[in-house]
Design a protein around this motif. Structure first.
Motif, PDB file in Angstrom:
ATOM      1  N   VAL A   8       0.570  -0.715   0.108  1.00 51.08           N
ATOM      2  CA  VAL A   8       0.182  -0.137   0.232  1.00 51.08           C
ATOM      3  C   VAL A   8       1.192   1.121  -0.071  1.00 51.08           C
ATOM      4  CG1 VAL A   8      -1.649   1.178   1.039  1.00 51.08           C
ATOM      5  CG2 VAL A   8      -1.732  -0.433   1.075  1.00 51.08           C
ATOM      6  N   VAL A   9       0.895   2.635  -0.878  1.00 51.63           N
ATOM      7  CA  VAL A   9       1.717   3.896  -0.856  1.00 51.63           C
ATOM      8  C   VAL A   9      -0.460   4.356  -0.650  1.00 51.63           C
ATOM      9  CG1 VAL A   9       2.772   5.240  -2.235  1.00 51.63           C
ATOM     10  CG2 VAL A   9       2.426   2.772  -2.712  1.00 51.63           C
ATOM     11  N   ALA A  20      -3.324  15.646  -7.474  1.00 49.42           N
ATOM     12  CA  ALA A  20      -4.507  14.387  -8.123  1.00 49.42           C
ATOM     13  C   ALA A  20      -3.816  13.776  -9.634  1.00 49.42           C
ATOM     14  CB  ALA A  20      -5.913  14.783  -8.539  1.00 49.42           C
ATOM     15  N   SER A  21      -4.330  14.964 -10.092  1.00 47.88           N
ATOM     16  CA  SER A  21      -3.477  13.900 -11.535  1.00 47.88           C
ATOM     17  C   SER A  21      -2.181  13.392 -11.608  1.00 47.88           C
ATOM     18  CB  SER A  21      -3.653  14.886 -12.458  1.00 47.88           C
ATOM     19  OG  SER A  21      -2.145  16.021 -12.649  1.00 47.88           O
ATOM     20  N   ALA A  22      -1.553  14.052 -10.631  1.00 52.77           N
ATOM     21  CA  ALA A  22      -0.287  12.956 -10.501  1.00 52.77           C
ATOM     22  C   ALA A  22      -0.490  11.387  -9.829  1.00 52.77           C
ATOM     23  CB  ALA A  22       0.968  13.330 -10.046  1.00 52.77           C
ATOM     24  N   ASN A  23      -0.622  11.400  -8.543  1.00 52.60           N
ATOM     25  CA  ASN A  23      -1.053  10.378  -8.152  1.00 52.60           C
ATOM     26  C   ASN A  23      -2.336   9.130  -9.086  1.00 52.60           C
ATOM     27  OD1 ASN A  23      -0.275  11.659  -5.530  1.00 52.60           O
ATOM     28  ND2 ASN A  23      -1.860  12.224  -5.184  1.00 52.60           N
ATOM     29  N   ILE A  42      -8.810  10.840  -0.624  1.00 51.52           N
ATOM     30  CA  ILE A  42      -9.312  10.755   0.514  1.00 51.52           C
ATOM     31  C   ILE A  42      -9.543  12.107   0.332  1.00 51.52           C
ATOM     32  CG2 ILE A  42      -9.112   9.969   2.694  1.00 51.52           C
ATOM     33  CD1 ILE A  42      -7.540   7.663   1.763  1.00 51.52           C
ATOM     34  N   PHE A  43     -10.186  12.672   0.139  1.00 50.08           N
ATOM     35  CA  PHE A  43     -10.070  14.805   0.284  1.00 50.08           C
ATOM     36  C   PHE A  43     -10.953  14.799   1.933  1.00 50.08           C
ATOM     37  CE2 PHE A  43     -13.416  13.254  -2.441  1.00 50.08           C
ATOM     38  CZ  PHE A  43     -14.154  13.740  -2.508  1.00 50.08           C
ATOM     39  N   TRP A  53      -5.764  12.557   1.443  1.00 46.84           N
ATOM     40  CA  TRP A  53      -5.055  12.132   1.025  1.00 46.84           C
ATOM     41  C   TRP A  53      -4.868  11.228   0.010  1.00 46.84           C
ATOM     42  CZ3 TRP A  53      -6.446  13.590   5.349  1.00 46.84           C
ATOM     43  CH2 TRP A  53      -5.500  13.906   6.332  1.00 46.84           C
ATOM     44  N   TYR A  54      -4.579  10.064  -0.882  1.00 47.98           N
ATOM     45  CA  TYR A  54      -4.440   9.706  -1.983  1.00 47.98           C
ATOM     46  C   TYR A  54      -3.956   7.783  -1.952  1.00 47.98           C
ATOM     47  CZ  TYR A  54      -5.245   7.813  -6.673  1.00 47.98           C
ATOM     48  OH  TYR A  54      -5.992   7.151  -8.301  1.00 47.98           O
TER      49      TYR A  54
END
Length: 600
Positions: A8-9, A20-23, A42-43, A53-54
């Protein structure tokens, strides 16, 4: 210990910084490598500035539910750093921006630190302030590609697709990726013990969110009208419908739209517009969440009693009141089932995957018109707003829309007297007409007050009782029309069972496997709809105890089962989660295991 394709990352960012787009690039690249991946966004419910968090779970075995613990934390938000450090599992990794020294309070002896001067690198390599902020995120994705062995080609292909038509943006993004990769190559041992290796597990699966699937399902169902009031987390249902309609609902000859989307002044008005459009023969729907469903109760009662089709997609969030608007829950079950005052019951559908969002949205329109009643589809924020691996969608072009019992002009001509609420076929479902079908026959006055079989107003008790009893007959007919449950075995073989629905499916299935590996076996059933049919009743009757897994405080599905099937409450044991995060297999396993320990 090596964790190949199983970790899990979690990314800790600041809301509104372009992370968001990078994640998503990170998660999608793993998907492109043929490996099961399950991302969770998780926003916060504010516009900008608070922690977000993502979380990305990678699972070789195909487990798509949330998992306890974090193996790799990518933290670029000082606000949440203390909490983020604590969440890393012993032996895990903490990647952070080392432009400034890490404070001693964030140091743990049992985890590994990977410091990368992200901001310093951006200032040195890029001049535009906005680019510096955005490319900081891309640099850490590049670093992760080296640390975890993500194929660079997958990242490069995704950037090419993302910026198609804006090719000048591709080169600086590639540059940022390579900066991160180079820094890892020069300063750290790579890849880590947690890493990736290409697989062919995905096959023809797709990665899509449930809200988009619902919007597309409405298109294929023949919906032409959507009335709504924006509310998190359902807003993107109608947005997706609009995007698909702009491509698929435009007359090729005239260029005119064959659809209408109306933003109402509130949720109550939106529901009224949906009822009006359906009454006139259009297929219409709305989408909302718990607070909106509360406001729609009045019109839902009207549609039930006047017997007008309507489709409502309720993307559940954490309540009551405003609650936590950007957290998930399954807490609208009872509100939806009995929406409105008086003796009222509504058809409910419980999808658990994007494909089921697509399929059941289409089914919802057939059910609504087939039964002349509202149908409410209960998804949730986790399913609606997060991307999930799903089977590809399928549609049979030969499938005809089930418009239900509707008299045409010829049929009306042969009827001496039309009775809108006359039970001709003894199944509780009456016949209706579309306005203007016949110049003299088929008209009736639609009202929310009591009436007789010919839609004539009356307050005579016997007429009211006949109507209410017919609605019960129709409800029983519906039991054979709604989707049946999924049984995980051909017949019940064990004394204990597990019952779940919606997104609890992901973690429930994993928890059952965890028990099976210890030689403890539970039969299982997944509910897809309400009213419950005989299969649900038979499953519960066949077991000594049944664990009901749901994501709310008050065990709403358990209450519905007890109320509707007249089950001994002691037979149903609640397994609950209501902290706003998707329930995990570890949580389910722990609660059931504790109950088994007490029993023994």
């Amino acid at each position: 210990m090596s964790k190949l394709n199983d970790f899990v990352v979690r990314f800790a960012n600041v809301n509104g910084t372009g992370s968001a787009s990078a994640n998503y690039l990170f998660a999608k690249a793993i998907f492109r490598m043929g490996i099961y991946v399950s991302p969770k966004n998780i926003f916060p419910s504010n516009i900008q500035g608070l922690p977000t968090w993502y979380e990305v779970r990678v699972s070789e075995k195909g487990w798509l539910g949330r998992r306890e613990g974090v193996d790799m934390m990518v933290c670029v938000n000082p606000q949440s750093m203390k909490k983020d450090v604590e969440s890393v599992k012993p032996g895990g990794y903490f990647l952070y921006d080392s432009t400034k020294p890490l404070h001693s309070e964030f140091i743990r002896d049992d985890i590994n630190y990977i410091g990368i001067p992200l901001m310093e690198m951006c200032i040195r390599e890029f001049t535009d302030p906005r680019q510096r902020q955005l490319f900081k995120n891309i640099i850490y994705v590049g670093a992760l590609s080296a640390l975890l062995d993500i194929e660079f080609q997958a990242l490069e292909d995704l950037l090419g697709e993302q910026f198609a038509g804006k090719e000048k943006l591709i080169a600086p993004n590639i540059k940022a990726l390579k900066l991160g990769i180079q820094y890892i190559h020069e300063n750290f041992k790579y890849p880590l013990d947690i890493h990736l290796e290409r697989r062919d597990l995905i096959k023809d699966s797709i990665l899509i969110d449930g809200n988009s699937a619902c919007g597309l399902g409405a298109i294929y169902a023949g919906a032409t009208v959507a009335a709504w009031y924006p509310i998190t987390p359902s807003t993107s249902v109608v947005e997706a419908f609009g995007e698909y309609a702009a491509k698929l609902r435009v007359d090729k000859l005239t260029g005119k739209n064959n659809f209408a989307i109306v933003q109402a002044e509130d949720e109550l008005a939106a529901m009224g517009m949906v009822i009006g459009a359906n009454w006139n023969g259009a297929r219409s729907f709305t989408a909302t969440s718990g607070p909106g469903l509360s406001l729609m109760n009045e019109f839902l009662g009207l549609a039930y009693f006047a017997e007008i089709p309507a489709v409502l997609i309720d993307v559940q969030r954490t309540g009551p009141s405003t609650g936590m608007p950007t957290r998930t829950q399954q807490s609208d079950v009872l509100l939806a089932a009995y929406a409105s005052h008086g003796d009222t019951k509504h058809i409910l559908l419980f999808p658990s995957t994007p494909k089921e969002c697509f399929d059941l949205t289409a089914d919802a329109f057939d059910l609504a018109e087939g039964l002349h009643t509202p149908v409410i589809m209960l998804t949730d924020l986790d399913l609606g707003m997060n991307d999930h691996i799903s089977e590809p969608f399928e549609w049979d072009d030969a499938r005809a829309l089930n418009r239900g019992k509707v008299y045409n002009a010829e049929q009306l001509e042969n009827i001496e007297m039309f009775g809108r609420y006359l039970d001709v076929d003894d199944d509780g479902i009456t016949y209706r007409t579309y306005p203007g079908t016949h110049k003299t026959k088929g008209s009736f006055f639609t009202r929310g007050t009591s009436r007789d079989e010919y839609a004539t107003y009356t307050e005579e008790g016997p007429a009211y009782v006949r109507n209410m009893d017919r609605l019960v007959k129709k409800w029983n007919t519906a039991k054979g029309m709604v989707p049946g449950p999924q049984l995980y075995q051909e017949k019940s073989e064990h004394p204990l069972g597990a019952l779940f629905f919606g997104t609890t499916r992901y973690s429930a299935e994993e928890a059952l496997k965890m028990f099976a590996e210890q030689g403890i076996f539970l039969d299982a059933i997944r509910i897809k709809s309400f009213p419950f049919n005989k299969t649900v009743d038979a499953f519960i009757s066949a077991h000594e105890k049944v664990f009901v897994i749901e994501q709310n405080r008050d065990a709403q599905m358990r209450s519905l089962l007890v109320n509707e099937l007249n089950i001994n409450p002691n037979k149903l044991i609640s397994v609950l989660n209501y902290d706003g995060m998707p329930i995990t297999a570890d949580n389910i396993y722990g609660q059931i295991n504790e109950e088994l320990r007490i029993r023994n």
